[in-house]
Design a protein around this motif. Structure first.
Motif, PDB file in Angstrom:
ATOM      1  N   ASP A 158     -13.520 -22.030  24.320  1.00 25.90           N
ATOM      2  CA  ASP A 158     -11.932 -22.096  23.858  1.00 25.90           C
ATOM      3  C   ASP A 158     -11.723 -23.518  23.404  1.00 25.90           C
ATOM      4  O   ASP A 158     -12.292 -24.501  23.761  1.00 25.90           O
ATOM      5  CB  ASP A 158     -11.253 -22.243  25.230  1.00 25.90           C
ATOM      6  N   PHE A 563     -11.922 -12.764  18.370  1.00 23.77           N
ATOM      7  CA  PHE A 563     -12.059 -12.441  19.641  1.00 23.77           C
ATOM      8  C   PHE A 563     -13.445 -13.062  20.416  1.00 23.77           C
ATOM      9  O   PHE A 563     -14.282 -12.347  20.447  1.00 23.77           O
ATOM     10  CB  PHE A 563     -12.204 -10.850  19.830  1.00 23.77           C
ATOM     11  N   ARG A 567     -11.455 -14.120  24.933  1.00 27.34           N
ATOM     12  CA  ARG A 567     -10.508 -13.380  24.131  1.00 27.34           C
ATOM     13  C   ARG A 567     -11.057 -11.978  23.786  1.00 27.34           C
ATOM     14  O   ARG A 567     -10.462 -10.986  23.671  1.00 27.34           O
ATOM     15  CB  ARG A 567     -10.279 -14.057  22.943  1.00 27.34           C
ATOM     16  N   ALA A 636      -5.158 -11.837  21.031  1.00 25.51           N
ATOM     17  CA  ALA A 636      -5.889 -12.009  22.173  1.00 25.51           C
ATOM     18  C   ALA A 636      -4.818 -11.434  23.223  1.00 25.51           C
ATOM     19  O   ALA A 636      -3.608 -11.905  23.231  1.00 25.51           O
ATOM     20  CB  ALA A 636      -6.636 -13.345  22.640  1.00 25.51           C
ATOM     21  N   GLU A 639      -4.115 -16.397  25.674  1.00 29.47           N
ATOM     22  CA  GLU A 639      -4.893 -17.454  24.984  1.00 29.47           C
ATOM     23  C   GLU A 639      -4.407 -18.915  26.002  1.00 29.47           C
ATOM     24  O   GLU A 639      -3.349 -18.944  26.093  1.00 29.47           O
ATOM     25  CB  GLU A 639      -4.630 -17.594  23.563  1.00 29.47           C
TER      26      GLU A 639
END
Ligand code: BGC
Length: 804
Positions: A158, A563, A567, A636, A639
């Motif tokens: 992330d 993605f 995600r 997503a 997030e």
């Protein structure tokens, strides 16, 4: 043998008194100012400045007062390689000892920004003691695939976690006067063919995922240097990528530091200088310096391009060069304690059925099984490898904390670097099973052998060695009270076996003091508080990048788009082993009262967290947003926007606040060629993991005004989606049909079939519905709506046709 690039004997090196004097006299650097010193340099000197002196140094030019800078890897401790030309990059030998702090895989799991800052400050103190002015780290590349051999050097899947932890390290180094080098810019997400591969990435994922941490850190934390990656992006090698090195990095983000190459990343030095790469590392024995000189002489390279890089190099050298300022050995004891404290916060408790952990010291015999308990893995291989000052062995530390318990050991399996690599596997397993059967509790150390993961190559699976899993099954059959402790830099899947074990501890690679941290967690002297910064998948095949990693024939297509990581797992509704953000504690936490304050700049999210268990603990509170249900953009499910760490005594509660900018909600719009916040109802969630949302509220967010104009070549769907064009078109159609039902707007099937058709084609197909002239008028009205004053002259579209 003298190195051809060595300066004359009287040139100062970083360690020399001359360099010390130079750096002491240096004015504070203004990297944006053109340096008058450059005028004193010959063309040959200028060209030579833009490549290094040795493996880890830049060149000095004594008569111009330009000192040499000494650099060092790396991200979790210094690799004090020295600058012996005989000891080239491939040797990767760390000569002098330095503290090995938890590598990024572990530090990322702490989600502890203050801790990362302190660790970086300690690395800077050791650097300063050795006269090192610039550290080659942190690395903030995203973990796109669990297979990347270098994932142990990166924080997360992330970008927010990577940006917060990486940014804290940049500040920690630079607050202590040592430069940080943000690397590897950009999209260096695999080791396979890393020196040539082109990462082919659409603009949205490039911006929203792969550049995001770099952008945030460059804008906010202002690293002194950025290291360009080996790979290319969309066909252009990073070292020659004008768009990323100059237009985006400097033009958009305002970077004013130095861009250096990754070691050996330059293919065409002249093209690289032109693209914005200031320093080639390591040097090429003068070959490429001569190419630069010839290119300027021959008019192929504008002298101003070279001057610009020379000015940056002078500023960089004056800012970074430093004499050795102390005794690093004197720091080591204190830094070992800090490494241990850091490791305490990195351990992730994945599972703890029946509260098997913490171990009760009064609970009789504890069988410690697994060679990794005696021969620990605490860092990964490659350029980040530190020659640790000392290493805490988990088995010794467990014995040290055992109190009344008896700790017995059996290796269970051999490791290539263990004391008895040739030991008979059957006999080892037999002994271990016997020990397990006769003990009250078993702590089973499993993990990846050192050879399974390293810089330079990717993994081809994410399983533990078969022999270890077979041992686990036999141990569990002999004694079900088993706590498994994992040591691994890249994630391993646990689904094939973890239902059989009540307790599971992810110990990652914890640095040189990790053994103590594991013992403290197992015996409960430390309450675990780490959270996964990456998903533990059920199967490798479930991963969003599985079908397009690592590519072939020089290209890797990032087919999963935005993605990445959770995600992707969330969008595909895949089961996971353990979700992103997950991590248990020996206490429990309850969340309540989520309140969001909105300002024009952003949001302050307040949530009250209570420690509802019996002992003090730290909780990492995660704030996610879910996009509006009516979003027209592929987004997503949720997030991460920010997080906070709160330590609470038993029964205590506190309100924590996480702030983030409104702009963080934006997606990158290809059509608008920029960031756009969609208007609508966003769900703000306070969560203990990405799949454990505890409280949520809806927040209305006003969207950005559109920038893109529309033309008759845009589809009906694109017109309807457009906040200005949609209502104008519908109003015009209604006006044209008068009291009669509209042949299009009142016919749902036809409407559905027509959304993908350009409106100018619809006008021809459906004679009488709307004329081409009316469409031209509408185009002008939209232009005036998005850009007041544009009028009819704005007929040409400025946005792309199609795209989000
Ligand atoms: C690595 C970099 C490192 C450099 C210098 C390269 O191979 O990719 O991360 O900083 O070597 O050792």
């Amino acid at each position: 043998m003298p190195h051809p690039d060595l300066p004359p004997a009287d040139s100062p090196t970083a360690d020399s008194p001359a360099a010390a004097a130079l750096s002491a006299e240096s004015p504070s650097a203004d990297p944006t100012a053109a340096d008058p010193t450059a005028a004193e340099l010959t063309l040959a000197e200028k060209a030579s400045l833009t490549s290094g002196l040795g493996q880890m140094t830049t060149k000095a030019i004594a008569h111009a007062g330009i000192p040499s800078v000494t650099m060092s890897d790396g991200p979790h401790g210094l690799r004090l390689q020295g600058d012996d030309p005989e000891n080239g990059q491939l040797a990767l030998r760390a000569v002098a000892p330095a503290t090995c702090f938890p590598p990024a895989v572990a530090l990322g799991s702490s989600w502890d920004v203050g801790l990362a800052h302190r660790v970086a400050g300690a690395i800077a103190a050791e650097a300063a003691a050795h006269g090192i002015g610039v550290v080659l780290g942190p690395g903030v590349n995203l973990k796109r695939s669990p297979l990347c051999g270098r994932n142990f050097e990166y924080f997360s899947e992330d970008p927010v976690v990577s940006a917060e932890l990486g940014g804290a390290m940049v500040r920690g180094l630079q607050d202590a006067g040592v430069g940080a080098t943000l690397k590897h810019y950009a999209a260096n997400n695999q080791e396979t063919d890393r020196m040539r591969v082109s990462a082919d990435i659409d603009e949205r994922p490039l911006r929203e995922i792969y550049l995001r941490a770099f952008e945030r850190i460059v804008r906010r934390d202002r690293p002194w240097a950025v290291m360009c990656a080996y790979n290319g992006v969309n066909g252009v090698p990073l070292s020659e990528n004008t768009r990323l090195l100059t237009d985006v990095l400097r033009g958009e983000w305002g970077f004013d530091g130095l861009v250096m190459s990754d070691w050996g990343a330059v293919r065409n030095r002249v093209a690289a200088l032109r693209a914005g790469l200031d320093l080639e590392m390591p040097p090429t024995a003068g070959r490429t310096d001569r190419e630069v000189e010839a290119a300027v002489d021959g008019g192929e390279l504008d002298a101003e391009v070279l001057n610009r890089s020379v000015a940056r190099l002078i500023a960089f050298a004056r800012r970074s060069a430093r004499p050795a300022s102390g005794d690093a050995d004197a720091l080591h004891a204190r830094h070992h304690r800090l490494a241990g404290e850091a490791a305490d916060n990195c351990v992730v408790l994945l599972k703890n059925d029946g509260a098997l952990l913490p171990l009760d010291p009064a609970a009789g015999t504890v069988a410690v099984i697994g060679e990794l308990a005696r021969t620990p893995r605490y860092q990964g291989g490659g350029s980040s490898q530190v020659n640790a000052t000392r290493v805490d062995v988990p088995l010794d530390c467990l014995r040290g904390l055992a109190d009344g318990a008896v700790v017995e050991f059996a290796p269970g399996y051999a490791l290539p670097d263990g004391p008895d690599p040739e030991a008979d596997p059957a006999a080892l397993a037999e002994d271990a099973v016997r020990l397990a059967a006769g003990s009250d509790t078993v702590v089973l150390f499993l993990g990846l052998p050192r050879q399974d993961e390293s810089e330079g190559y990717d993994r081809d699976h994410i399983d533990l060695p078969e022999a270890q899993v077979a041992l686990l099954r036999r141990v569990v059959a002999a004694n079900p009270r088993v706590a498994v402790v994992l040591s691994n830099g890249g994630v391993v899947r646990t689904a094939p076996w973890d239902h059989d074990v009540p307790a599971l501890v992810e110990g990652w690679l914890l640095g040189q003091a990790g053994g103590g941290a594991l013992a403290r967690v197992l015996f409960g002297a430390v309450n675990p508080s780490g959270k996964l910064a990456e998903t533990v998948p059920v199967r490798l095949e479930d991963g969003p990048s599985f079908l397009s990693f690592p590519g072939a024939k020089g290209h890797v297509r990032y087919g999963e788009g935005v993605f990445v990581g959770y995600r992707g797992y969330d969008a595909a509704r895949r089961d996971v082993g353990y979700p992103f953000g997950h991590g248990l504690s020996y206490t429990t936490f309850a969340y309540r009262d989520l309140v969001v304050d909105t300002t024009p700049e952003g949001f302050a999210v307040h949530v009250t967290v209570a420690n509802t268990g019996g002992r003090a603990g730290r909780e990492v509170v995660q704030i996610y947003t879910a996009p509006p249900a009516a979003s027209r953009v592929e987004r997503a499910v949720r997030e991460l926007r920010g997080f906070a760490s709160v330590t609470l005594g038993a029964g205590e509660s506190r309100t924590v606040t996480v702030e983030f900018a409104r702009a963080d909600l934006a997606y990158h719009s290809v059509r608008d060629d920029g960031w756009r916040v969609e208007g609508g109802t966003y769900r703000f969630e306070a969560a203990a993991s990405s799949r454990d949302v505890r409280v949520a509220v809806d927040v209305e967010v006003a969207g950005d005004a559109p920038r893109a104009r529309l033309t008759a070549r845009h589809t009906l769907g694109e017109w309807l989606d457009h906040p200005v064009g949609g209502p104008l078109l519908m109003a015009r159609l209604a006006a044209l049909s008068g009291d009669r039902p509209s042949p299009l707007a009142d016919n749902p099937m036809l409407l559905r079939a027509a959304v993908g058709v350009p409106v100018e084609v619809i006008a021809d197909f459906a004679q009488g519905l709307i004329s081409q002239e009316a469409l031209r008028e509408l185009e002008a009205e939209v232009a005036a709506g998005v850009e007041p004053g544009a009028g009819a002259a704005g007929n040409a579209a400025s946005g792309n046709v199609g795209g989000a």
